[in-house]
Design a protein around this motif. Structure first.
Motif, mmCIF file in Angstrom:
data_model
loop_
_atom_site.group_PDB
_atom_site.id
_atom_site.type_symbol
_atom_site.label_atom_id
_atom_site.label_comp_id
_atom_site.label_asym_id
_atom_site.label_seq_id
_atom_site.Cartn_x
_atom_site.Cartn_y
_atom_site.Cartn_z
ATOM 1 N N THR A 73 0.906 -1.120 -0.272
ATOM 2 C CA THR A 73 -0.035 0.035 -0.014
ATOM 3 C C THR A 73 0.791 1.335 0.032
ATOM 4 O O THR A 73 0.720 2.004 -0.939
ATOM 5 C CB THR A 73 -1.138 -0.167 1.376
ATOM 6 N N ASN A 120 1.152 4.000 -3.139
ATOM 7 C CA ASN A 120 0.805 5.203 -2.930
ATOM 8 C C ASN A 120 1.887 6.326 -3.120
ATOM 9 O O ASN A 120 1.964 7.371 -3.693
ATOM 10 C CB ASN A 120 0.270 5.522 -1.519
ATOM 11 N N TYR A 180 -1.374 5.405 -5.859
ATOM 12 C CA TYR A 180 -2.344 4.451 -5.683
ATOM 13 C C TYR A 180 -3.091 4.708 -4.227
ATOM 14 O O TYR A 180 -2.400 4.769 -3.141
ATOM 15 C CB TYR A 180 -2.101 2.927 -5.885
ATOM 16 N N THR A 181 -4.331 4.582 -4.036
ATOM 17 C CA THR A 181 -5.055 4.335 -2.802
ATOM 18 C C THR A 181 -5.807 3.075 -2.694
ATOM 19 O O THR A 181 -6.047 2.269 -3.492
ATOM 20 C CB THR A 181 -6.217 5.497 -2.540
ATOM 21 N N GLN A 182 -5.820 2.634 -1.396
ATOM 22 C CA GLN A 182 -6.205 1.330 -1.166
ATOM 23 C C GLN A 182 -7.866 1.322 -1.445
ATOM 24 O O GLN A 182 -8.311 0.261 -1.703
ATOM 25 C CB GLN A 182 -6.347 0.924 0.494
ATOM 26 N N GLU A 183 -8.554 2.445 -1.100
ATOM 27 C CA GLU A 183 -9.996 2.519 -1.602
ATOM 28 C C GLU A 183 -10.082 2.287 -2.927
ATOM 29 O O GLU A 183 -11.189 1.450 -3.652
ATOM 30 C CB GLU A 183 -10.454 3.829 -0.959
ATOM 31 N N GLN A 184 -9.370 2.974 -4.126
ATOM 32 C CA GLN A 184 -9.726 3.072 -5.279
ATOM 33 C C GLN A 184 -8.558 2.424 -6.236
ATOM 34 O O GLN A 184 -9.295 1.911 -7.211
ATOM 35 C CB GLN A 184 -9.272 4.500 -5.974
ATOM 36 N N ASP A 185 -7.705 1.736 -5.803
ATOM 37 C CA ASP A 185 -6.758 1.016 -6.455
ATOM 38 C C ASP A 185 -6.649 -0.318 -5.546
ATOM 39 O O ASP A 185 -5.307 -0.882 -5.735
ATOM 40 C CB ASP A 185 -5.628 1.713 -6.627
ATOM 41 N N GLU A 186 -7.445 -1.009 -5.152
ATOM 42 C CA GLU A 186 -7.138 -2.292 -4.477
ATOM 43 C C GLU A 186 -6.579 -3.295 -5.385
ATOM 44 O O GLU A 186 -5.819 -4.045 -4.674
ATOM 45 C CB GLU A 186 -8.469 -2.670 -3.970
ATOM 46 N N LYS A 202 -15.205 -8.714 -7.624
ATOM 47 C CA LYS A 202 -15.761 -7.180 -6.974
ATOM 48 C C LYS A 202 -17.093 -7.048 -7.698
ATOM 49 O O LYS A 202 -18.049 -6.254 -7.157
ATOM 50 C CB LYS A 202 -14.717 -5.868 -7.098
#
Length: 201
Positions: free
Chosen positions: A25, A29, A34-40, A111
């Motif tokens: 993560t 980032n 990348y963010t965990q919410e948008q780019d899992e 998802k």
């Protein structure tokens, strides 16, 4: 193997996997935004990359000992260090080239699949298996070994006769240059539907 089991237990007990996820993560980032919410899914690929590389490095001494220690001691090993590491690099490259899109698409299906995601996952896995059974013998296996049609002779005749008695739809019979790695002799079968093949080595 015993080592794989011990490694998995060690990873669980030491918290290696949660730590690697946090590291993935941060790397995603810091270097890619990348963010965990948008780019899992993208972070998951970084995670799998790190785990694969770590697993490759930690298992390397045992693979070397198995190949150049045990196999050599019993007179089976014919592989050079150069060939060993070339195969390892090729395997890693194929793992990333095929595994990354596969995992990304699989996670996307999960998802987006909703309540019945497992049905879509099953369908995807079935299609992927069929595709791999088709392309692996034609495109991937020749990257590691050379395949030539078995020469005419008694062995070829007897194999085709046996296949006929068993109603096995044998279309092609090959010899693989497996002797450059090991003096073990073996054979394997592959193919889909009525297009079956046998490889001797």
């Amino acid at each position: 193997s015993t080592y794989d089991t011990l490694e998995s237990v060690a990873f669980l007990l030491t918290g290696f996997l949660p730590y690697t996820w946090d590291l993935s993560t941060r790397l995603g980032n810091d270097y890619f935004g990348y963010t965990q919410e948008q780019d899992e899914i993208k972070i998951s690929l970084i995670f799998l990359l790190i785990v694969t590389l770590v697993g490759t490095v930690t298992s390397l001494p045992f693979e070397l000992y198995s190949t150049f220690g045990i196999e050599k001691r019993h007179g089976f090993n014919k592989q050079t260090y150069g060939l060993f590491f070339t195969d390892k690099i090729k395997s890693l490259m194929l793992t990333f080239l095929i595994g990354a899109p596969f995992v990304a698409l699989l996670l996307k299906i999960i998802k987006m699949g909703g309540e019945y995601f497992y049905v879509y996952v099953w369908a995807f896995m079935f299609v992927f298996s069929v595709v791999m059974m088709t392309i692996v013998p034609v495109f991937i296996m020749p990257l590691f070994n050379k395949y030539e049609p078995l020469s005419d002779g008694e062995l070829k005749t007897r194999i085709y006769e046996l296949a006929g008695k068993l109603n096995y739809p044998l279309k092609k019979l090959f010899v693989m240059d497996g002797s450059k790695r090991s003096s073990h002799s073996n054979a394997f079968m592959f193919g889909f539907g009525n297009n079956k093949r046998i490889v001797l080595f």
